[in-house]
Motif scaffolding. Sequence first.
Motif, mmCIF file in Angstrom:
data_model
loop_
_atom_site.group_PDB
_atom_site.id
_atom_site.type_symbol
_atom_site.label_atom_id
_atom_site.label_comp_id
_atom_site.label_asym_id
_atom_site.label_seq_id
_atom_site.Cartn_x
_atom_site.Cartn_y
_atom_site.Cartn_z
ATOM 1 N N ARG A 95 0.821 -1.219 0.000
ATOM 2 C CA ARG A 95 0.000 0.000 0.000
ATOM 3 C C ARG A 95 0.854 1.270 0.000
ATOM 4 O O ARG A 95 0.609 2.203 -0.771
ATOM 5 C CB ARG A 95 -0.957 -0.003 1.189
ATOM 6 C CG ARG A 95 -2.188 -0.864 0.966
ATOM 7 C CD ARG A 95 -3.210 -0.699 2.079
ATOM 8 N NE ARG A 95 -2.754 -1.264 3.339
ATOM 9 C CZ ARG A 95 -2.824 -2.560 3.638
ATOM 10 N NH1 ARG A 95 -3.331 -3.413 2.776
ATOM 11 N NH2 ARG A 95 -2.383 -2.996 4.793
ATOM 12 N N GLU A 96 1.852 1.315 0.869
ATOM 13 C CA GLU A 96 2.696 2.510 0.959
ATOM 14 C C GLU A 96 3.461 2.739 -0.338
ATOM 15 O O GLU A 96 3.535 3.867 -0.836
ATOM 16 C CB GLU A 96 3.667 2.393 2.137
ATOM 17 C CG GLU A 96 4.618 3.570 2.279
ATOM 18 C CD GLU A 96 3.927 4.890 2.616
ATOM 19 O OE1 GLU A 96 4.566 5.949 2.413
ATOM 20 O OE2 GLU A 96 2.764 4.888 3.064
ATOM 21 N N SER A 97 4.033 1.694 -0.899
ATOM 22 C CA SER A 97 4.822 1.864 -2.126
ATOM 23 C C SER A 97 3.934 2.226 -3.315
ATOM 24 O O SER A 97 4.338 3.009 -4.173
ATOM 25 C CB SER A 97 5.661 0.616 -2.411
ATOM 26 O OG SER A 97 4.838 -0.523 -2.587
ATOM 27 N N LEU A 98 2.713 1.688 -3.379
ATOM 28 C CA LEU A 98 1.797 2.070 -4.461
ATOM 29 C C LEU A 98 1.389 3.538 -4.325
ATOM 30 O O LEU A 98 1.265 4.248 -5.329
ATOM 31 C CB LEU A 98 0.561 1.170 -4.479
ATOM 32 C CG LEU A 98 0.783 -0.263 -4.951
ATOM 33 C CD1 LEU A 98 -0.479 -1.088 -4.769
ATOM 34 C CD2 LEU A 98 1.269 -0.299 -6.396
ATOM 35 N N HIS A 99 1.191 3.989 -3.097
ATOM 36 C CA HIS A 99 0.884 5.399 -2.874
ATOM 37 C C HIS A 99 2.037 6.279 -3.370
ATOM 38 O O HIS A 99 1.822 7.300 -4.039
ATOM 39 C CB HIS A 99 0.613 5.631 -1.382
ATOM 40 C CG HIS A 99 0.403 7.059 -1.019
ATOM 41 N ND1 HIS A 99 -0.740 7.752 -1.324
ATOM 42 C CD2 HIS A 99 1.227 7.935 -0.397
ATOM 43 C CE1 HIS A 99 -0.617 8.998 -0.902
ATOM 44 N NE2 HIS A 99 0.556 9.129 -0.325
ATOM 45 N N LEU A 100 3.265 5.884 -3.067
ATOM 46 C CA LEU A 100 4.440 6.634 -3.522
ATOM 47 C C LEU A 100 4.566 6.592 -5.042
ATOM 48 O O LEU A 100 4.926 7.596 -5.659
ATOM 49 C CB LEU A 100 5.708 6.080 -2.866
ATOM 50 C CG LEU A 100 5.829 6.305 -1.362
ATOM 51 C CD1 LEU A 100 7.010 5.522 -0.802
ATOM 52 C CD2 LEU A 100 5.965 7.788 -1.051
ATOM 53 N N ALA A 101 4.274 5.437 -5.644
ATOM 54 C CA ALA A 101 4.348 5.311 -7.107
ATOM 55 C C ALA A 101 3.368 6.263 -7.771
ATOM 56 O O ALA A 101 3.700 6.934 -8.761
ATOM 57 C CB ALA A 101 4.062 3.870 -7.523
ATOM 58 N N GLU A 102 2.166 6.337 -7.230
ATOM 59 C CA GLU A 102 1.167 7.254 -7.768
ATOM 60 C C GLU A 102 1.646 8.703 -7.623
ATOM 61 O O GLU A 102 1.529 9.502 -8.559
ATOM 62 C CB GLU A 102 -0.158 7.045 -7.042
ATOM 63 C CG GLU A 102 -1.295 7.841 -7.613
ATOM 64 C CD GLU A 102 -2.612 7.518 -6.933
ATOM 65 O OE1 GLU A 102 -3.644 7.931 -7.471
ATOM 66 O OE2 GLU A 102 -2.614 6.847 -5.870
ATOM 67 N N ALA A 103 2.216 9.030 -6.471
ATOM 68 C CA ALA A 103 2.715 10.384 -6.233
ATOM 69 C C ALA A 103 3.872 10.732 -7.169
ATOM 70 O O ALA A 103 4.050 11.900 -7.529
ATOM 71 C CB ALA A 103 3.153 10.538 -4.773
ATOM 72 N N GLN A 104 4.656 9.724 -7.580
ATOM 73 C CA GLN A 104 5.770 9.947 -8.508
ATOM 74 C C GLN A 104 5.302 10.064 -9.949
ATOM 75 O O GLN A 104 6.097 10.343 -10.840
ATOM 76 C CB GLN A 104 6.791 8.807 -8.415
ATOM 77 C CG GLN A 104 7.675 8.865 -7.214
ATOM 78 C CD GLN A 104 8.782 7.823 -7.267
ATOM 79 O OE1 GLN A 104 9.043 7.191 -8.286
ATOM 80 N NE2 GLN A 104 9.450 7.626 -6.146
#
Length: 161
Positions: A95-104
Amino acid sequence: MFDLRPETGEDWWEVEALYDLCFAPGREALSSYRLRDDVPPVAGLSMVARDPDGILAGAIRYWPVRVAGEKTLLLGPVAVHPTRQGEGLGGGLIRESLHLAEAQGWQRVLLVGDAPYYGRFGFSKLTAVQMPPPTNPERVLGLELVPGAWDGVRGVVERDA
């Protein structure tokens, strides 16, 4: 509580040892590893989870690939130390890494995995995307970080050189 943070070069070998522990010998013979050979993981998305004593409890990595020329994230591997499984750590890393991927600004994510597990994070089977053989097509899953990101994207997954 776990400290989730981006993986650094200092974490590399410890993460590799965790992957060796969690996955079968010969894991690097899988076709997905040919897409990763000599390609660094995506900075800021590959993460580690450490317990309060600093002991590595889990890790997740992402790699850049292309499908029909479109930049795509390849998720994997994700692993949790056997003594920490069942605590929700794998889900937290995803969940955290997908959130970061979206933000990137990434638009789509691809993985090879178990649909019932990854389905709870929004992944579903990709029928028009082929991983290099030998990969079970039933295990090729994708997630849109931007609505419609997989529309019209079809073909073989290739290295992002």
